[in-house]
Design a protein around this motif. Structure first.
Motif, PDB file in Angstrom:
ATOM      1  N   LYS A 292       0.827  -1.201   0.000  1.00 57.18           N
ATOM      2  CA  LYS A 292       0.000   0.000   0.000  1.00 57.18           C
ATOM      3  C   LYS A 292       0.873   1.268   0.000  1.00 57.18           C
ATOM      4  O   LYS A 292       0.375   2.367  -0.229  1.00 57.18           O
ATOM      5  N   VAL A 293       2.154   1.101   0.278  1.00 52.34           N
ATOM      6  CA  VAL A 293       3.082   2.230   0.335  1.00 52.34           C
ATOM      7  C   VAL A 293       3.791   2.338  -1.015  1.00 52.34           C
ATOM      8  O   VAL A 293       4.563   1.451  -1.388  1.00 52.34           O
ATOM      9  N   PRO A 294       3.551   3.394  -1.800  1.00 52.26           N
ATOM     10  CA  PRO A 294       4.120   3.486  -3.159  1.00 52.26           C
ATOM     11  C   PRO A 294       5.631   3.303  -3.209  1.00 52.26           C
ATOM     12  O   PRO A 294       6.152   2.657  -4.128  1.00 52.26           O
ATOM     13  N   ALA A 295       6.352   3.850  -2.252  1.00 59.00           N
ATOM     14  CA  ALA A 295       7.813   3.780  -2.294  1.00 59.00           C
ATOM     15  C   ALA A 295       8.339   2.357  -2.128  1.00 59.00           C
ATOM     16  O   ALA A 295       9.514   2.089  -2.415  1.00 59.00           O
ATOM     17  N   LEU A 296       7.473   1.427  -1.682  1.00 60.82           N
ATOM     18  CA  LEU A 296       7.913   0.053  -1.416  1.00 60.82           C
ATOM     19  C   LEU A 296       7.435  -0.934  -2.470  1.00 60.82           C
ATOM     20  O   LEU A 296       7.573  -2.147  -2.302  1.00 60.82           O
ATOM     21  N   GLN A 297       6.891  -0.412  -3.559  1.00 57.87           N
ATOM     22  CA  GLN A 297       6.298  -1.280  -4.572  1.00 57.87           C
ATOM     23  C   GLN A 297       7.268  -1.727  -5.659  1.00 57.87           C
ATOM     24  O   GLN A 297       6.951  -2.618  -6.442  1.00 57.87           O
ATOM     25  N   HIS A 298       8.444  -1.157  -5.695  1.00 58.04           N
ATOM     26  CA  HIS A 298       9.381  -1.452  -6.785  1.00 58.04           C
ATOM     27  C   HIS A 298      10.067  -2.799  -6.527  1.00 58.04           C
ATOM     28  O   HIS A 298      10.666  -3.019  -5.472  1.00 58.04           O
ATOM     29  N   GLU A 299      10.007  -3.699  -7.509  1.00 59.11           N
ATOM     30  CA  GLU A 299      10.616  -5.011  -7.350  1.00 59.11           C
ATOM     31  C   GLU A 299      12.124  -4.927  -7.151  1.00 59.11           C
ATOM     32  O   GLU A 299      12.726  -5.796  -6.511  1.00 59.11           O
ATOM     33  N   ALA A 300      12.749  -3.901  -7.681  1.00 54.37           N
ATOM     34  CA  ALA A 300      14.188  -3.736  -7.490  1.00 54.37           C
ATOM     35  C   ALA A 300      14.521  -3.504  -6.016  1.00 54.37           C
ATOM     36  O   ALA A 300      15.582  -3.925  -5.534  1.00 54.37           O
ATOM     37  N   LEU A 301      13.617  -2.826  -5.305  1.00 52.51           N
ATOM     38  CA  LEU A 301      13.819  -2.635  -3.869  1.00 52.51           C
ATOM     39  C   LEU A 301      13.820  -3.980  -3.158  1.00 52.51           C
ATOM     40  O   LEU A 301      14.658  -4.239  -2.295  1.00 52.51           O
ATOM     41  N   TRP A 302      12.865  -4.858  -3.523  1.00 54.75           N
ATOM     42  CA  TRP A 302      12.792  -6.171  -2.900  1.00 54.75           C
ATOM     43  C   TRP A 302      14.083  -6.954  -3.164  1.00 54.75           C
ATOM     44  O   TRP A 302      14.632  -7.586  -2.258  1.00 54.75           O
ATOM     45  N   GLU A 303      14.534  -6.896  -4.427  1.00 53.82           N
ATOM     46  CA  GLU A 303      15.734  -7.649  -4.793  1.00 53.82           C
ATOM     47  C   GLU A 303      16.967  -7.098  -4.091  1.00 53.82           C
ATOM     48  O   GLU A 303      17.779  -7.865  -3.528  1.00 53.82           O
ATOM     49  N   ALA A 304      17.121  -5.797  -4.102  1.00 54.63           N
ATOM     50  CA  ALA A 304      18.299  -5.196  -3.467  1.00 54.63           C
ATOM     51  C   ALA A 304      18.336  -5.502  -1.977  1.00 54.63           C
ATOM     52  O   ALA A 304      19.413  -5.723  -1.393  1.00 54.63           O
ATOM     53  N   SER A 305      17.171  -5.538  -1.349  1.00 55.53           N
ATOM     54  CA  SER A 305      17.105  -5.765   0.095  1.00 55.53           C
ATOM     55  C   SER A 305      17.709  -7.105   0.501  1.00 55.53           C
ATOM     56  O   SER A 305      18.266  -7.240   1.597  1.00 55.53           O
ATOM     57  N   ARG A 306      17.632  -8.080  -0.381  1.00 55.44           N
ATOM     58  CA  ARG A 306      18.163  -9.409  -0.061  1.00 55.44           C
ATOM     59  C   ARG A 306      19.684  -9.393   0.072  1.00 55.44           C
ATOM     60  O   ARG A 306      20.261 -10.311   0.673  1.00 55.44           O
ATOM     61  N   TYR A 307      20.322  -8.335  -0.492  1.00 55.12           N
ATOM     62  CA  TYR A 307      21.775  -8.231  -0.417  1.00 55.12           C
ATOM     63  C   TYR A 307      22.236  -7.211   0.620  1.00 55.12           C
ATOM     64  O   TYR A 307      23.423  -6.891   0.696  1.00 55.12           O
ATOM     65  N   LEU A 308      21.302  -6.718   1.425  1.00 57.66           N
ATOM     66  CA  LEU A 308      21.642  -5.699   2.419  1.00 57.66           C
ATOM     67  C   LEU A 308      21.571  -6.213   3.844  1.00 57.66           C
ATOM     68  O   LEU A 308      21.560  -5.435   4.799  1.00 57.66           O
ATOM     69  N   ILE A 309      21.528  -7.522   3.989  1.00 59.60           N
ATOM     70  CA  ILE A 309      21.481  -8.149   5.315  1.00 59.60           C
ATOM     71  C   ILE A 309      22.749  -8.967   5.509  1.00 59.60           C
ATOM     72  O   ILE A 309      23.106  -9.795   4.662  1.00 59.60           O
ATOM     73  N   ASP A 310      23.415  -8.734   6.596  1.00 53.27           N
ATOM     74  CA  ASP A 310      24.659  -9.456   6.902  1.00 53.27           C
ATOM     75  C   ASP A 310      24.291 -10.772   7.590  1.00 53.27           C
ATOM     76  O   ASP A 310      24.430 -10.919   8.800  1.00 53.27           O
ATOM     77  N   TYR A 311      23.815 -11.717   6.787  1.00 58.84           N
ATOM     78  CA  TYR A 311      23.333 -12.992   7.325  1.00 58.84           C
ATOM     79  C   TYR A 311      24.387 -13.662   8.208  1.00 58.84           C
ATOM     80  O   TYR A 311      24.114 -14.053   9.347  1.00 58.84           O
ATOM     81  N   GLU A 312      25.579 -13.819   7.646  1.00 52.93           N
ATOM     82  CA  GLU A 312      26.629 -14.532   8.372  1.00 52.93           C
ATOM     83  C   GLU A 312      27.069 -13.767   9.617  1.00 52.93           C
ATOM     84  O   GLU A 312      27.272 -14.352  10.684  1.00 52.93           O
ATOM     85  N   GLY A 313      27.208 -12.455   9.474  1.00 52.10           N
ATOM     86  CA  GLY A 313      27.649 -11.662  10.610  1.00 52.10           C
ATOM     87  C   GLY A 313      26.671 -11.721  11.772  1.00 52.10           C
ATOM     88  O   GLY A 313      27.072 -11.850  12.935  1.00 52.10           O
ATOM     89  N   LEU A 314      25.387 -11.643  11.468  1.00 54.30           N
ATOM     90  CA  LEU A 314      24.378 -11.663  12.532  1.00 54.30           C
ATOM     91  C   LEU A 314      24.279 -13.034  13.193  1.00 54.30           C
ATOM     92  O   LEU A 314      24.140 -13.140  14.407  1.00 54.30           O
ATOM     93  N   THR A 315      24.323 -14.108  12.389  1.00 53.92           N
ATOM     94  CA  THR A 315      24.202 -15.442  12.989  1.00 53.92           C
ATOM     95  C   THR A 315      25.422 -15.826  13.813  1.00 53.92           C
ATOM     96  O   THR A 315      25.340 -16.716  14.665  1.00 53.92           O
ATOM     97  N   SER A 316      26.538 -15.150  13.571  1.00 54.44           N
ATOM     98  CA  SER A 316      27.738 -15.469  14.350  1.00 54.44           C
ATOM     99  C   SER A 316      27.931 -14.535  15.540  1.00 54.44           C
ATOM    100  O   SER A 316      28.828 -14.764  16.359  1.00 54.44           O
TER     101      SER A 316
END
Length: 529
Positions: A292-316
């Protein structure tokens, strides 16, 4: 034996069982567990819907088919020794095992099965929806479930895979109760509900000897159980709310297992005499964006977000011992889970994705987060890493109740949450992450797709329902794997982690089974050497 006071006077042991400080270890034929059990609202299988209640039912009641201690990923016969599936006529006929009795001594009969299902549907309490989704109603249940001789015939209404129906029948409200005993204890038409919340009427490996709310559960072995075990005479689950107290009791020898210690306390356990088992849990943790939020509707935002989380750093670090990286909607530990983790922390790649798509930056967005650890700590880490790409999170901490209420009303922007299945079938999560037939504000659905206003494509909706009805098990599993891959790659959800549980225990304890959900905790094979 590592402790010098294992065999002491029975009177001293009894005091320890009641929570009074003692200088003794637990007796060799009793398992004592320290656990926070104040979530229990009900123990009646027709009503119970809490984590501890689910564990209780897995040990006290049987179902026609069930996941069991020997292999928590394989559906096997419970009270039914065999069954015949007629998918065309939407009918399953079960043949009951011979010679199985309830704890009361009453034999398990088809009449008990019919009564148990009728009772769940008639009472219509919290977990009833799991069975009623088969098309069962108070008006038709006696036609849909019938018994004759040593068989029970179940009919279902709906284009369902038989595998889905079987998984529904392995869920907690499908537990079979002793109809004679329950009816004897019915009061004012409650079908024994009040009585069953402090007593048991099952056929499982254990029966309930005592329940004192927010104090203890005492289970006694069913020596006539039709499967192997129980190996011990009693299981005593003591309510211990404080994790530090659990650690102390374990180290003193007052309990054999501590269920709710923090990772720091687990790490502090002495190496000599103790061990830690690690168990993936069903809860999937993710960030989602409200469409419902226009700024969050872009699929590129969804894709980029997957690379902005430090999965390994947080789990360790922050999540060490509490989470492991998992990036698909169906949890590891269940058949059909996608365990691929294709995304890693790469802010430069995220920036490039946004730039190539022409996404206007910066994006400022509120993110609702539970106001306790580790959620607040993880949110701060994610806030910092997303800011590198021009996505600025304003963290809004809140109570669980307040955030869930806001989420259900679709009033959030971004949100960090977790989700778990209601029963052990992939459709339970597929309907939440890959299906949304009516995205209107009036089309409320208890799914994360609807709550995030994601208008799922007709094609994905169709595939989700096709998987639900697919009768070939191998083909059905591949269909769910493909759905997971698609949601993983192209949906407004960033699935990050799966919860893990660390259980501290005395080194002498063996055979403890803790599957991916609370329905899969078993004490039947536990021994103390």
């Amino acid at each position: 034996m590592k402790h010098s006071l294992r065999h002491v006077a029975a009177a001293v042991t009894a005091l320890a069982m009641l929570g009074t400080p003692a200088l003794a270890d637990t007796p060799p034929n009793v398992l004592v567990v320290a656990q926070n059990i104040d979530d229990i609202v009900a123990l009646d299988p027709a009503q119970a819907y809490e984590f501890t209640s689910s564990e209780y039912m897995a040990n006290v009641y049987d179902r026609l088919v069930q996941y069991d201690a020997e292999d928590t990923t394989e559906l096997v016969g419970g009270l039914a020794e065999s069954w015949e599936i007629d998918a065309e006529n939407r009918t399953i006929t079960f043949t009951l095992r011979d010679g199985v009795s309830f704890h009361s001594g009453n034999p398990v009969t088809p009449a008990d099965v019919v009564y148990s299902f009728k009772r769940v549907v008639a009472l219509n309490k919290n977990p009833a929806f799991i069975l009623t989704q088969l098309g069962w109603t108070p008006e038709n249940i006696e036609e849909m479930v019938t018994g004759e001789g040593n068989t029970v015939t179940l009919k279902y209404a709906g284009d369902f895979s038989p595998a889905f129906v079987m998984n529904v029948l392995a869920a907690r409200p499908a537990s079979i109760v002793d109809s004679q005993l329950v009816m004897e204890n019915a009061v004012d038409g409650d079908m024994g509900n009040a009585w069953l919340n402090t007593n048991s009427a099952g056929s499982g490996a254990f029966s309930l000897q005592m329940y004192r709310p927010a104090e203890m559960l005492r289970l006694v072995a069913n020596k006539d159980y039709f499967k192997e075990g129980p190996k011990l005479d009693q299981i005593i689950i003591r309510h211990v709310a404080e994790a530090a107290t659990q650690q102390l009791l374990l180290e003193q020898g007052d309990v054999d297992i501590a269920r709710n210690m923090t990772p720091e306390q687990v790490a502090a356990l002495p190496e000599d005499g103790f061990k830690v088992s690690i168990h993936p849990q069903a809860a999937i943790h993710f960030i989602s964006f409200n469409q419902k939020v226009p700024a969050l509707q872009h699929e590129a935002l969804w894709e980029a977000s997957r690379y902005l989380i430090d999965y390994e750093g947080l789990t360790s670090t922050l999540l060490k011992g509490q989470m492991e990286t998992h990036q698909a909607f169906w949890p590891k530990g269940f058949p059909g889970a996608l365990e691929d983790t294709p995304f890693s922390y790469d802010p430069e790649k995220a920036k490039q994705i946004l730039a190539d798509a022409g996404v206007e930056l910066p994006i400022n967005v509120e993110m609702d987060v539970f106001n306790f650890a580790p959620f607040t700590d993880v949110a701060q880490s994610i806030q910092a890493s997303f800011a590198e790409a021009g996505i600025n999170f304003d963290i809004v901490p809140g109570t669980t109740a307040a955030i869930i209420t806001k989420y259900r009303a679709r009033e959030h922007e971004a949100i960090m949450l977790y989700w778990g299945p209601d029963f052990n079938d992939p459709h339970s999560n597929a309907k939440a992450f890959a299906y949304n037939k009516d995205n209107s504000d009036d089309g409320y659905a208890s799914t994360t797709t609807w709550r995030n206003a994601w208008e799922v494509s007709d094609e994905m909706n169709a595939r989700t329902m096709a998987a639900l009805s697919e009768s070939d098990p191998a083909k059905r599993e591949e269909m769910y794997l493909e759905l997971q891959r698609d949601v993983q790659a192209k949906a407004p959800f960033v699935i990050m982690y799966q919860a893990t549980l660390q259980v501290g225990m005395d080194e002498d304890v063996t055979g403890y089974v803790h599957g991916a959900s609370s329905d899969l905790v078993f004490y039947r094979l536990v021994e103390k050497n």
